[in-house]
Write a protein that holds these residues in place. Sequence first.
Motif, mmCIF file in Angstrom:
data_model
loop_
_atom_site.group_PDB
_atom_site.id
_atom_site.type_symbol
_atom_site.label_atom_id
_atom_site.label_comp_id
_atom_site.label_asym_id
_atom_site.label_seq_id
_atom_site.Cartn_x
_atom_site.Cartn_y
_atom_site.Cartn_z
ATOM 1 N N GLU A 1 0.913 -1.283 -0.126
ATOM 2 C CA GLU A 1 0.029 0.197 0.009
ATOM 3 C C GLU A 1 0.827 1.120 -0.059
ATOM 4 O OE1 GLU A 1 -2.652 -0.772 3.134
ATOM 5 O OE2 GLU A 1 -3.895 -1.803 2.306
ATOM 6 N N ASP A 2 1.936 1.397 0.650
ATOM 7 C CA ASP A 2 2.890 2.255 0.732
ATOM 8 C C ASP A 2 3.339 2.492 -0.885
ATOM 9 O OD1 ASP A 2 2.580 2.822 3.328
ATOM 10 O OD2 ASP A 2 4.442 1.855 4.062
ATOM 11 N N ALA A 3 3.939 1.364 -1.415
ATOM 12 C CA ALA A 3 4.370 1.564 -2.741
ATOM 13 C C ALA A 3 3.399 2.252 -3.748
ATOM 14 C CB ALA A 3 4.822 0.441 -3.246
ATOM 15 N N VAL A 4 1.888 1.856 -3.484
ATOM 16 C CA VAL A 4 1.066 2.195 -4.574
ATOM 17 C C VAL A 4 0.881 3.965 -3.894
ATOM 18 C CG1 VAL A 4 -1.248 2.176 -5.153
ATOM 19 C CG2 VAL A 4 0.138 -0.139 -4.973
ATOM 20 N N GLN A 5 0.980 4.071 -2.714
ATOM 21 C CA GLN A 5 0.311 5.566 -2.420
ATOM 22 C C GLN A 5 1.694 6.465 -3.244
ATOM 23 O OE1 GLN A 5 -2.014 6.701 -1.125
ATOM 24 N NE2 GLN A 5 -1.382 9.096 -0.803
ATOM 25 N N GLU A 6 2.959 6.004 -2.896
ATOM 26 C CA GLU A 6 4.269 6.626 -3.523
ATOM 27 C C GLU A 6 3.797 6.950 -4.992
ATOM 28 O OE1 GLU A 6 7.596 8.599 -4.190
ATOM 29 O OE2 GLU A 6 6.554 8.323 -2.117
ATOM 30 N N ALA A 7 3.474 6.013 -5.934
ATOM 31 C CA ALA A 7 2.946 6.089 -6.966
ATOM 32 C C ALA A 7 1.987 7.294 -7.308
ATOM 33 C CB ALA A 7 2.477 4.789 -7.765
ATOM 34 N N TRP A 8 1.096 7.273 -6.495
ATOM 35 C CA TRP A 8 -0.086 8.313 -6.631
ATOM 36 C C TRP A 8 0.584 9.885 -6.355
ATOM 37 C CZ3 TRP A 8 -4.104 10.434 -8.354
ATOM 38 C CH2 TRP A 8 -4.671 11.308 -7.650
ATOM 39 N N LEU A 9 1.466 9.775 -5.275
ATOM 40 C CA LEU A 9 2.132 10.997 -5.047
ATOM 41 C C LEU A 9 2.835 11.523 -6.222
ATOM 42 C CD1 LEU A 9 3.144 10.467 -1.423
ATOM 43 C CD2 LEU A 9 1.234 11.866 -2.002
ATOM 44 N N ARG A 10 3.476 10.573 -6.780
ATOM 45 C CA ARG A 10 4.345 10.915 -8.213
ATOM 46 C C ARG A 10 3.409 11.207 -9.152
ATOM 47 N NH1 ARG A 10 9.621 6.784 -8.360
ATOM 48 N NH2 ARG A 10 9.940 6.864 -6.171
ATOM 49 N N LEU A 11 2.252 10.635 -9.274
ATOM 50 C CA LEU A 11 1.259 11.114 -10.329
ATOM 51 C C LEU A 11 0.802 12.353 -10.286
ATOM 52 C CD1 LEU A 11 -0.356 10.242 -12.856
ATOM 53 C CD2 LEU A 11 -2.003 9.093 -11.335
ATOM 54 N N ALA A 12 0.474 12.860 -8.910
ATOM 55 C CA ALA A 12 -0.162 14.039 -8.555
ATOM 56 C C ALA A 12 0.859 15.224 -8.851
ATOM 57 C CB ALA A 12 -0.528 14.151 -6.998
ATOM 58 N N ARG A 13 2.037 14.801 -8.856
ATOM 59 C CA ARG A 13 3.105 15.965 -9.148
ATOM 60 C C ARG A 13 3.499 15.903 -10.889
ATOM 61 N NH1 ARG A 13 5.750 13.800 -4.561
ATOM 62 N NH2 ARG A 13 7.177 12.409 -5.951
ATOM 63 N N GLN A 14 2.932 14.884 -11.600
ATOM 64 C CA GLN A 14 3.142 14.899 -13.061
ATOM 65 C C GLN A 14 2.073 15.698 -13.747
ATOM 66 O OE1 GLN A 14 5.966 13.096 -13.794
ATOM 67 N NE2 GLN A 14 5.461 13.006 -16.311
ATOM 68 N N ASP A 15 2.426 15.968 -15.077
ATOM 69 C CA ASP A 15 1.368 16.515 -15.965
ATOM 70 C C ASP A 15 0.852 15.149 -16.461
ATOM 71 O OD1 ASP A 15 -0.138 17.565 -17.732
ATOM 72 O OD2 ASP A 15 1.520 18.437 -19.067
ATOM 73 N N ALA A 16 -0.167 14.631 -16.065
ATOM 74 C CA ALA A 16 -0.915 13.591 -16.572
ATOM 75 C C ALA A 16 -1.174 13.544 -18.085
ATOM 76 C CB ALA A 16 -2.086 13.244 -15.550
ATOM 77 N N SER A 17 -1.279 14.656 -18.664
ATOM 78 C CA SER A 17 -1.623 14.923 -19.945
ATOM 79 C C SER A 17 -0.447 14.270 -20.837
ATOM 80 C CB SER A 17 -1.947 16.216 -20.546
ATOM 81 O OG SER A 17 -0.934 17.470 -20.321
ATOM 82 N N SER A 18 0.611 14.350 -20.190
ATOM 83 C CA SER A 18 1.961 14.084 -21.035
ATOM 84 C C SER A 18 2.289 12.714 -21.092
ATOM 85 C CB SER A 18 3.069 14.728 -20.452
ATOM 86 O OG SER A 18 3.594 14.421 -19.032
ATOM 87 N N ILE A 19 1.547 11.844 -20.202
ATOM 88 C CA ILE A 19 1.683 10.420 -20.030
ATOM 89 C C ILE A 19 0.624 9.790 -21.221
ATOM 90 C CG2 ILE A 19 1.488 8.301 -18.508
ATOM 91 C CD1 ILE A 19 1.695 10.268 -16.158
#
Length: 286
Positions: A36-54
Amino acid sequence: MTGTGPDDALVATFEAQRPRLISVAYRMLGSRADAEDAVQEAWLRLARQDASSIGNLNGWLTTVVGRVCIDVLRSRKAHPEASYDDVPEVVVIEDAGKPEDDALLADSVGLALLVVLDTLRPAERLAFVLHDMFAVPFAEIGQIIGRSEDATKMLASRARRKVQDTDRPTDEPRKRAVVEAFLAAARQGDFEGLLRVLDPEVTWHSHTSRGEVVRIGAAEVAVRAQRGARATADARPALVNGEPGVVVFRADGELLGVMACTIVDDRIVGIVSVSDPERLAEMGLR
């Protein structure tokens, strides 16, 4: 969410992927809390990312979770004495073969895979889990671990052989003999005898009242086994998480510990033991 945070559509997309990502991370780490910690870290990184560029969000999330898991596994190898609060579920069958044990046996064999996976190197584990369990292409896995596609195929193939080598029913008597030789050598203080049945890179996860302690290497495991041997204890054979193991009772019937051994090529490559009184009490063994 505020106007500066991720929009509702991105949150919904991530939440739809969360169960799959947790499944990937759990099979990598063997710990629900760490997954769960690993998945939460993925969310935090996604939240800082410009999702439209993915371009491929599912693939991006899998890559991030995979890299976080690799970092966690490497950290465990580098700091083997670290404690982890999350204790894996343990299924014990003292007398397998009874009809009422069928459901327990199914759970036990499933849990056994986590024990086997723990004997793999981090890159092997990632390649096997992502490809064989989640059908991620080798080219994508190679990008996560920094290997070529061919090298990644070789890692997965090596991991697959190790997993298959631990799943041969006809080898059960031999595996039981290895466990018995390990116990006998421990009781007799036979250090060389212990080294003969331990893989040089054996890993022992010991779940105690103080948390999890990880020991790596045949010499370190042999020393601990000698110290922990109890001549007056009653050690009984059992199937623990689908692997040959033992349950240990004191003379008055109190449960002292449970241990499972993963065996490859007649050597113990992994040990999982539980001596935490609270955890043992939950097992209801008498």
